[in-house]
Scaffold this motif. Structure first.
Motif, PDB file in Angstrom:
ATOM      1  N   PHE A 130      12.141   7.221  -0.092  1.00  0.00           N
ATOM      2  CA  PHE A 130      12.275   5.909   0.529  1.00  0.00           C
ATOM      3  C   PHE A 130      12.137   4.802  -0.501  1.00  0.00           C
ATOM      4  N   TYR A 131      12.840   3.707  -0.265  1.00  0.00           N
ATOM      5  CA  TYR A 131      12.776   2.566  -1.172  1.00  0.00           C
ATOM      6  C   TYR A 131      11.532   1.715  -0.926  1.00  0.00           C
ATOM      7  N   THR A 132      10.913   1.903   0.248  1.00  0.00           N
ATOM      8  CA  THR A 132       9.793   1.039   0.636  1.00  0.00           C
ATOM      9  C   THR A 132       8.434   1.667   0.350  1.00  0.00           C
ATOM     10  N   THR A 133       8.386   2.965   0.102  1.00  0.00           N
ATOM     11  CA  THR A 133       7.129   3.651  -0.172  1.00  0.00           C
ATOM     12  C   THR A 133       7.431   4.922  -0.964  1.00  0.00           C
ATOM     13  N   ASN A 134       6.462   5.368  -1.756  1.00  0.00           N
ATOM     14  CA  ASN A 134       6.684   6.591  -2.537  1.00  0.00           C
ATOM     15  C   ASN A 134       5.995   7.800  -1.915  1.00  0.00           C
ATOM     16  N   ILE A 135       5.425   7.650  -0.715  1.00  0.00           N
ATOM     17  CA  ILE A 135       4.699   8.762  -0.112  1.00  0.00           C
ATOM     18  C   ILE A 135       5.653   9.824   0.419  1.00  0.00           C
ATOM     19  N   SER A 136       5.142  11.047   0.500  1.00  0.00           N
ATOM     20  CA  SER A 136       5.896  12.130   1.131  1.00  0.00           C
ATOM     21  C   SER A 136       5.772  11.974   2.640  1.00  0.00           C
ATOM     22  N   VAL A 137       6.856  12.194   3.354  1.00  0.00           N
ATOM     23  CA  VAL A 137       6.857  12.036   4.809  1.00  0.00           C
ATOM     24  C   VAL A 137       7.379  13.315   5.465  1.00  0.00           C
ATOM     25  N   THR A 138       7.335  13.325   6.782  1.00  0.00           N
ATOM     26  CA  THR A 138       7.694  14.531   7.525  1.00  0.00           C
ATOM     27  C   THR A 138       8.809  14.260   8.518  1.00  0.00           C
ATOM     28  N   LEU A 139       9.734  15.215   8.615  1.00  0.00           N
ATOM     29  CA  LEU A 139      10.746  15.191   9.664  1.00  0.00           C
ATOM     30  C   LEU A 139      10.280  16.111  10.785  1.00  0.00           C
TER      31      LEU A 139
END
Length: 520
Positions: A367-376
């Motif tokens: 993501f361009y807004t955050t560098n955290i790992s996220v979940t689908l």
């Protein structure tokens, strides 16, 4: 001597246009400039389509109908009065009042076309105080796009999408929430396969989920008239971007009467969707007041989501809007996989109700807004045995009620724009291929990639949905449970602080016994 042919690859039109438009930005912030550029691209596109339809009417001997909106609208073309036509604006582009003329053109188009109600900027160009020379140059730059040259290539759609992504990059962290990276949207569409029915996005941003849904349908030779699009967006300027994005591609959709908060002013209260695709705000705090929304029907007997974090509010909003066979694919911050308190109770019930179908942890820096790992997350109201037809393919799904598929994609993806990661087409094929195969038959668990867990296994893990609790890691150093590590670290720091406090207390007592009291 013959000249050597140039091997330099010509830039795509969208890249050339971006480079030119960005040079003309001057002191205008990207957050503001995107509305300027995208509005003008829309205006050029609408005008090109209008002129084509006008020429067609003339060729058919229907000159008397040239100023009648119905003869444009019947072919999904917006009717433009003379002052709204691109050629009119280009002729006057060097005038000092060009900003006012553009505002008037946009206002008039919206007034004459019901489908564009609330879609176009209102007195935006005049308020922004753009440099007249730069605005004229921008008009000349956009004038180079022949938006209707090759309808099959969707040139204006490509330009619009490219500009949205570049503006999101330019705005960076803390902004740019209007845009979900294309490869993530592609992945969601390829997983839930929104082929026919009602598609809903409760936080639709600039409408990327809808655009990709239509592309999925077209790629599988479906009929986009067999889908209905519903969405909602909180930010007014982003709501307008979404309406323009759909209008440019000839997609009709219901985004509500206005930009509005999905929780406090639900624009689609009675909706039941076949497909939900969403990327709601991550870890949204104070999304409701202490005593607000306590009896909201969307909670459906689940615990009320905590006001400190909206993640489970978004989940239950989507669950409440799924049809009996509905499927949802959405992105959330990883914390939702193992939260405590009300979140734990809601997650436990979602699992017990057999709604959770798949959990995919994504790489960092997507993501361009955050560098955290996220979940689908993939939720499915009907994981029982059923038959689905996607294009020419008939897929016989097995009963998966007592399973959840976990996938770890943290090491998947390719570099993009230097510091970002995106999924390649091959990545998406591998991920979706594994998921769809699992829907049809039992699959082999692959270390460091996927694991099909039984509901009983998830219960034994205290209803945690953290993939690393299930997927085998061959390299022990990589088998890291983030929550466990953080809890251990928290306990260590707590002990160190207690020891420090005790040491300070002992030292003060020593000085006191020696007759020297130290006051802090």
């Amino acid at each position: 001597m013959a000249k050597k042919a140039s091997t330099k690859k010509e830039k795509p039109i969208e890249v050339t246009l971006w480079d030119a438009a960005n040079k003309l930005r001057g002191s205008v912030e990207p957050a503001e400039y995107k509305h300027v550029v995208l509005s003008l691209i829309f205006l050029k596109f609408a005008s090109d389509k209008f002129e084509n339809q006008r020429a067609k009417l003339i060729s058919e001997g229907k000159e008397k109908y040239l100023e009648m909106p119905a003869f444009y609208n019947q072919n999904n073309v917006f009717f433009l009065e003379e002052a709204s036509r691109w050629n009119y604006l280009i002729k006057k582009s060097k005038q000092n009042d060009i900003a006012l003329l553009i505002d008037t053109a946009l206002h008039t188009i919206e007034k004459n076309n019901k489908a564009l109600k609330g879609a176009l900027p209102d007195n935006y160009f005049s308020r922004l105080g753009l440099d007249v020379t730069k605005l004229a140059s921008l008009l000349d730059t956009i004038n180079k796009i022949d938006t209707t040259k090759d309808p099959k290539q969707d040139l204006v759609g490509k330009v619009y999408e490219y500009f949205l992504s570049k503006f999101a990059l330019a705005e960076g962290k803390g902004k740019g929430e209007f845009y979900t990276p294309k490869s993530i949207v592609n992945l969601i569409a390829e997983m839930i396969e929104p082929y026919k029915g009602i598609i809903y996005d409760p936080a639709c941003g600039s409408g990327g989920m809808f655009v990709q849904s239509i592309k999925f349908i077209e790629a599988h030779h479906g009929n986009k008239k067999e889908v209905s699009i519903y969405g909602q967006e909180y930010t007014n300027t982003t709501y307008k971007l979404a309406k323009m994005n759909l209008a440019i591609r000839g997609i009709s959709g219901n985004l509500g009467e206005k930009a509005a908060n999905t929780f406090l002013d639900d624009q689609h209260k009675d909706l039941k969707a076949d497909f939900i695709m969403a990327n709601p705000p991550f870890n949204q705090k104070d999304w409701r007041a202490e005593n607000e929304l306590l009896d909201d029907p969307r909670w459906m007997g689940y615990d009320v989501p905590p006001k400190s974090n909206a993640n489970y509010g978004w989940i239950l909003n989507m669950v409440s809007k799924l049809s009996d066979n509905g499927v949802a694919g959405f992105i959330l911050a990883n914390g939702a996989l193992s939260g405590s308190g009300e979140e734990y109770k809601i997650r436990k019930k979602l699992i017990e109700n057999k709604l959770v179908e798949a959990i995919l942890v994504l790489p960092q820096n997507m993501f361009y807004t955050t560098n955290i790992s996220v979940t689908l997350w993939i939720l499915n109201k009907n994981k029982k045995k059923q038959t689905r037809k996607i294009g020419d393919e008939i897929r016989n799904h097995r009963d998966r009620e007592n399973e959840i598929l976990f996938m770890d994609l943290r090491e998947t993806g390719i570099p993009f724009e230097k510091k970002y990661i995106q999924f390649s087409d091959d990545d998406i094929k591998r991920i979706t291929g594994t998921y769809h195969q699992w829907q049809v038959e039992e699959i082999e668990n692959i270390p460091e990639f996927c694991y099909a867990a039984s509901i009983e296994e998830v219960e034994k893990k205290d209803f945690s949905l953290v993939p690393s609790k299930y997927i085998e890691f061959i390299n022990r150093d990589e088998n890291i449970d983030f929550d466990e590590k953080m809890n251990n670290l928290k306990n260590e720091v707590s002990e160190l602080l207690k020891e420090e406090a005790q040491s300070k207390k002992d030292l003060l007592n020593v000085f006191k016994e020696l007759g020297y009291e130290i006051k802090l």
